[in-house]
Design a protein around this motif. Sequence first.
Motif, PDB file in Angstrom:
ATOM      1  N   VAL A 138      -0.039   0.453  -3.398  1.00  0.00           N
ATOM      2  CA  VAL A 138      -1.483   0.330  -3.552  1.00  0.00           C
ATOM      3  C   VAL A 138      -2.024   1.746  -3.663  1.00  0.00           C
ATOM      4  O   VAL A 138      -1.736   2.586  -2.796  1.00  0.00           O
ATOM      5  N   VAL A 197      -5.611   3.717  -3.867  1.00  0.00           N
ATOM      6  CA  VAL A 197      -7.026   3.466  -3.631  1.00  0.00           C
ATOM      7  C   VAL A 197      -7.735   4.812  -3.545  1.00  0.00           C
ATOM      8  O   VAL A 197      -7.305   5.697  -2.790  1.00  0.00           O
ATOM      9  N   PRO A 222      -8.693   1.851  -8.629  1.00  0.00           N
ATOM     10  CA  PRO A 222      -7.744   1.239  -7.687  1.00  0.00           C
ATOM     11  C   PRO A 222      -6.643   0.501  -8.443  1.00  0.00           C
ATOM     12  O   PRO A 222      -6.911  -0.247  -9.394  1.00  0.00           O
ATOM     13  N   THR A 223      -5.410   0.719  -8.010  1.00  0.00           N
ATOM     14  CA  THR A 223      -4.242   0.136  -8.672  1.00  0.00           C
ATOM     15  C   THR A 223      -3.303  -0.430  -7.605  1.00  0.00           C
ATOM     16  O   THR A 223      -3.112   0.187  -6.544  1.00  0.00           O
ATOM     17  N   ALA A 224      -2.712  -1.593  -7.880  1.00  0.00           N
ATOM     18  CA  ALA A 224      -1.769  -2.204  -6.926  1.00  0.00           C
ATOM     19  C   ALA A 224      -0.746  -2.996  -7.707  1.00  0.00           C
ATOM     20  O   ALA A 224      -1.001  -3.466  -8.830  1.00  0.00           O
ATOM     21  N   THR A 242      -3.981  -6.293  -3.118  1.00  0.00           N
ATOM     22  CA  THR A 242      -5.282  -5.712  -3.448  1.00  0.00           C
ATOM     23  C   THR A 242      -5.557  -4.604  -2.444  1.00  0.00           C
ATOM     24  O   THR A 242      -4.834  -4.436  -1.449  1.00  0.00           O
ATOM     25  N   SER A 243      -6.621  -3.914  -2.643  1.00  0.00           N
ATOM     26  CA  SER A 243      -6.966  -2.810  -1.741  1.00  0.00           C
ATOM     27  C   SER A 243      -7.396  -3.306  -0.362  1.00  0.00           C
ATOM     28  O   SER A 243      -7.441  -2.538   0.593  1.00  0.00           O
ATOM     29  N   TYR A 278      -6.843  10.412  -3.460  1.00  0.00           N
ATOM     30  CA  TYR A 278      -6.521   8.979  -3.391  1.00  0.00           C
ATOM     31  C   TYR A 278      -5.639   8.716  -2.159  1.00  0.00           C
ATOM     32  O   TYR A 278      -4.937   9.607  -1.657  1.00  0.00           O
TER      33      TYR A 278
END
Length: 603
Positions: free
Chosen positions: A134, A136, A148-150, A155-156, A204
């Motif tokens: 994750v 964020v 935001p990437t996962a 999810t965050s 991040y």
Amino acid sequence: MDTVEPARAEPATPAHHPRTSPWHRRTLAALVRTRNTLRSRWTRSLLFRTVTSAVLLTALALLGAGAFLSNQIATGLFQERFNQVESESLRGLNQVRAIFDSAATTDRSSTHSLVTSTLKILEGDTALVPRDFVLVPLPGADNLYVGPTASGNLTSRIVPEALAAQIQESNATYWQSIEVNTGASAGPGLIFGTKVTLPPGREYGLYLVYDLTSVQKTLDFINRAMGLVGGLLLLVVGGITWYVTRAVVRPVAAAAQVSEKLAAGQLEERMVVSGEDEIARLGNSFNHMAASLQDQINQLAMLSQMQQRFVSDVSHELRTPLTTVRMAAEVLHDAREDFDPINKRSAELLYNQVERFQILLNDLLEVSRFDAGVAVLDAEPNDLVTVARRVIDAATPHADAMGSVLRLGTPSGGAVAEMDARRIERVVRNLVMNAVEHGEGNPIDITVAGNQNAVAITVRDRGIGMSPDSAGRVFDRFWRADPARARTTGGSGLGLSIAMEDTRLHEGRLEAWGERGVGSCFRLTLPRILGNQIVASPLPLEPIVLADAVLDGGMVVSFPLTGEIPAIGFKPAPPLIPEESPGPDAPAPGTPAHTPGRHHLHD
């Protein structure tokens, strides 16, 4: 200041509420019955108690051991996986952070491509534990090239706030245990995070999430296996305990049943013995004891029958010659005035001894009837007061000769009960003549009373008295407190024993009290209706010193029977009304007092 809100009235419980429904009552009744059944089995069955105790104790031991092993296994599995994923997460996060720190991208697309290609090395199964990432942005960052990437279904929101706050404040790597949702279920997991920097200089939070569901499934499998093994072990322990205990309890239960049958008179009962172990030796010893007891009881029964037959036969055989001798003695006694002094005295002695022999023979015949079980009652309603007066009339000449005064106290309404008047008169006569014999010339009080279910008569003398041990043996056959004491009435030593047998035929109570130098008191209590149980006696057994007091005949007073409540020190309930001083019309001392509605208790 605290305030208390008024309590709200609860709505009325509807009729179909479970607490008042028939189903709830039936359930409660079933639970109560089950509890009572288990309690009864626990107290009455050694087998049930032993097996239950063994199973419960084994279950507690297995539960404790299982909890300890499960905790140790869970700790070991977690620590092993934690050590693996910790080293891998540190290596991966440091590698990605180094790539991001050395990145030279200046636009959005190149930065996004760099992030995508770099984060792929963090995704996948590592050390048999699934891993996702994750990315964020930290709070306060703007003009971001990458949002935001996962990976996976993350999810965050999976990032704990406490962990995010730690990463924002430091460049170190932190971890925390979390719960990972995998579709319809949730499992344990670990999250590691650190702070990274992406062009154009934005911070991040990079997190690696490890799913430990497989580890939890392994632990669940181990727990189920231990539970299954524990259950099987409980069954084995219960079965072994039941078998071993049953092997010991069955002979004991059989011995108890045989002993109960032996006590009921079935002397031929024996235990079934098999084997040569300790239980078998116990059974053989028990059977040998039972056989020995049977032989001894049979011998005693045979001797008792022979003795009873001998007494009965001799008594009957002596009646004919005794009748002849008695007739001859009466003739000589009637003609004694014509004899010289020596022959006159001999005729008187012969007559008196024949009379004594006749009394002894009659007593022996009566005893033989009791022993043979052929004594029967001819019961009908009779007044105990009338019986007592007949006895006093017959005993007065002998009492006058001994210097004793017979005083009678009676209730105004009499004391009527179902009785065999002949037998009860014999009982009272024995008690009165015994009191005259041992009264030492002192007054003798005879008191009659009744309550709701019983009538009673007491005979109180103030003679030599007797010890408590003598009071307990005074009704034995041929027993005398002082065998050397001279008797003037020619008693056989069977009078009180026959009186006790007559009382038992009426299902009554005959009791004795005495104290050395004070005197003795005998109490006869009979049920008003033959066959009813006597609850209490209307007269005290131990004399109560009332100092010229009288007991109002209208009040109901009951006194304990021997063996129920200690009689020593017992006093009746008030009121006790002092007797008025005698007036000019009062009866002379020694005259039987008959006060309407009152009992005179003299001591």
